[in-house]
Design an enzyme around this catalytic site. Structure first.
Site, PDB file in Angstrom:
ATOM      1  N   CYS A 197       0.870  -1.186   0.000  1.00  0.00           N
ATOM      2  CA  CYS A 197       0.000   0.000   0.000  1.00  0.00           C
ATOM      3  C   CYS A 197       0.901   1.229   0.000  1.00  0.00           C
ATOM      4  CB  CYS A 197      -0.945  -0.015   1.192  1.00  0.00           C
ATOM      5  SG  CYS A 197      -0.073  -0.058   2.785  1.00  0.00           S
ATOM      6  N   THR A 198       0.342   2.403   0.184  1.00  0.00           N
ATOM      7  CA  THR A 198       1.108   3.645   0.048  1.00  0.00           C
ATOM      8  C   THR A 198       2.240   3.748   1.063  1.00  0.00           C
ATOM      9  OG1 THR A 198      -0.887   4.750  -0.744  1.00  0.00           O
ATOM     10  CG2 THR A 198       0.954   6.155  -0.104  1.00  0.00           C
TER      11      THR A 198
END
Length: 301
Positions: free
Chosen positions: A176-177
């Protein structure tokens, strides 16, 4: 003036989150940082920006709490201040999955360092899952990643249940980010009986910060939740912008489309704009405020 941006999070029991809120609010205001911090019983999450000294001081203040001593932080730079104000909010979860009992403080997948990530995802028997939402994935992702096509992280558990047949017996690697969503997703999947679950430590941001572009398995750019919109290798700000009307990220090609009118419409929402006059007036007021060297209160942070 260049600003230091710090994306941070830590899963750790914070039963006194409500008591911490006013202290963190006062310290951030004193230092002049901007951004948002989220506090919950499960930990802390957020992004702040300001002068390098102010941001470092704020992080030192947070790490003075032994529970946050090893706070996960990713640094980047921004030519413009990417936030309009500073907020400290109390939440039920610091990243909302909506499944009671999912607790990375109790059970979590295996962390993979960015330097080892390429070898992990090159394994053909590993299912690589992007745990972000579809509009983020459109900006960029890792080669070969599965897109769950979710509009909210809350939809991830349902996607897992629908896809058990393709996941059972496989090693699962997620990203994810900044690392927080995939860490919580790994906790959920472990609790559901998936034995071999890995996730990228520090997320895409740490990978792009530390790994050489010439050997990178990343394609495109990485959407970020501030006015920079997206960053690339080395966490350099890229040419993406964001539609004020529908919030979708806009590529350089989108910005050249006839349907793009700054602050009013874009190729993603032009057919849905029934309130065009309201957005036109708001954009006019933003531009007038900018001409006076002011910030319009309706401008999105």
């Amino acid at each position: 003036m260049s600003h230091t941006v710090a994306a941070l999070y830590k899963f750790t029991p914070l039963p006194d989150a409500a008591a911490l809120q006013p202290w963190l609010k006062a310290m951030g205001e004193q230092l002049g940082v901007r951004g948002t911090l989220l506090l919950a019983r499960e930990g802390i999450n957020g992004t702040i920006a300001g002068s390098e000294g102010a941001v470092r001081h704020m992080l030192d203040y947070l790490r003075a709490d032994p529970r946050l001593a090893d706070l996960d932080v990713k640094f980047s730079r921004s030519d413009d201040m990417p936030f309009l104000r500073y907020k400290v909010r109390l939440k039920k979860e610091i990243v909302t999955l909506g499944v009671d009992g999912t607790d990375p403080n109790r059970i979590v997948g295996t962390y993979v360092a960015p330097s080892d990530w390429n070898d992990v995802i090159a394994d053909p028997d590993t299912v690589l899952i992007d745990t972000r939402n579809r509009y983020e994935i459109e900006v960029g992702t890792f080669e070969g990643a599965v897109d769950p096509k979710t509009d909210s992280f809350r939809e991830f558990p349902e996607w897992v249940e629908r896809n058990r047949d393709r996941l059972d017996g496989k090693r699962v690697a997620m990203f994810c980010t900044g690392g927080i969503r995939c860490e919580k997703a790994s906790s959920y999947m472990k609790s559901q009986g998936f034995p071999d679950v890995l996730h990228l430590k520090g997320g895409i941001l740490k990978y792009l910060e530390t790994q050489p572009e010439e050997t990178s398995r990343w394609t495109g750019d990485c959407f970020v939740f501030d006015q920079r919109v997206a960053v690339g290798h080395g966490l350099r700000e890229t040419d993406w912008e964001q539609c004020f009307a529908c919030r979708m990220p806009l590529s350089p090609d989108d910005l050249r489309a006839d349907s793009y009118v700054k602050g009013v419409s874009c190729p993603h929402c032009v057919d849905d704009r029934t309130d065009r006059r309201r957005f036109e007036e708001r954009q006019r007021q933003i531009e007038l405020a900018a001409a006076r060297d002011e910030v319009h209160l309706g401008q999105r942070a």
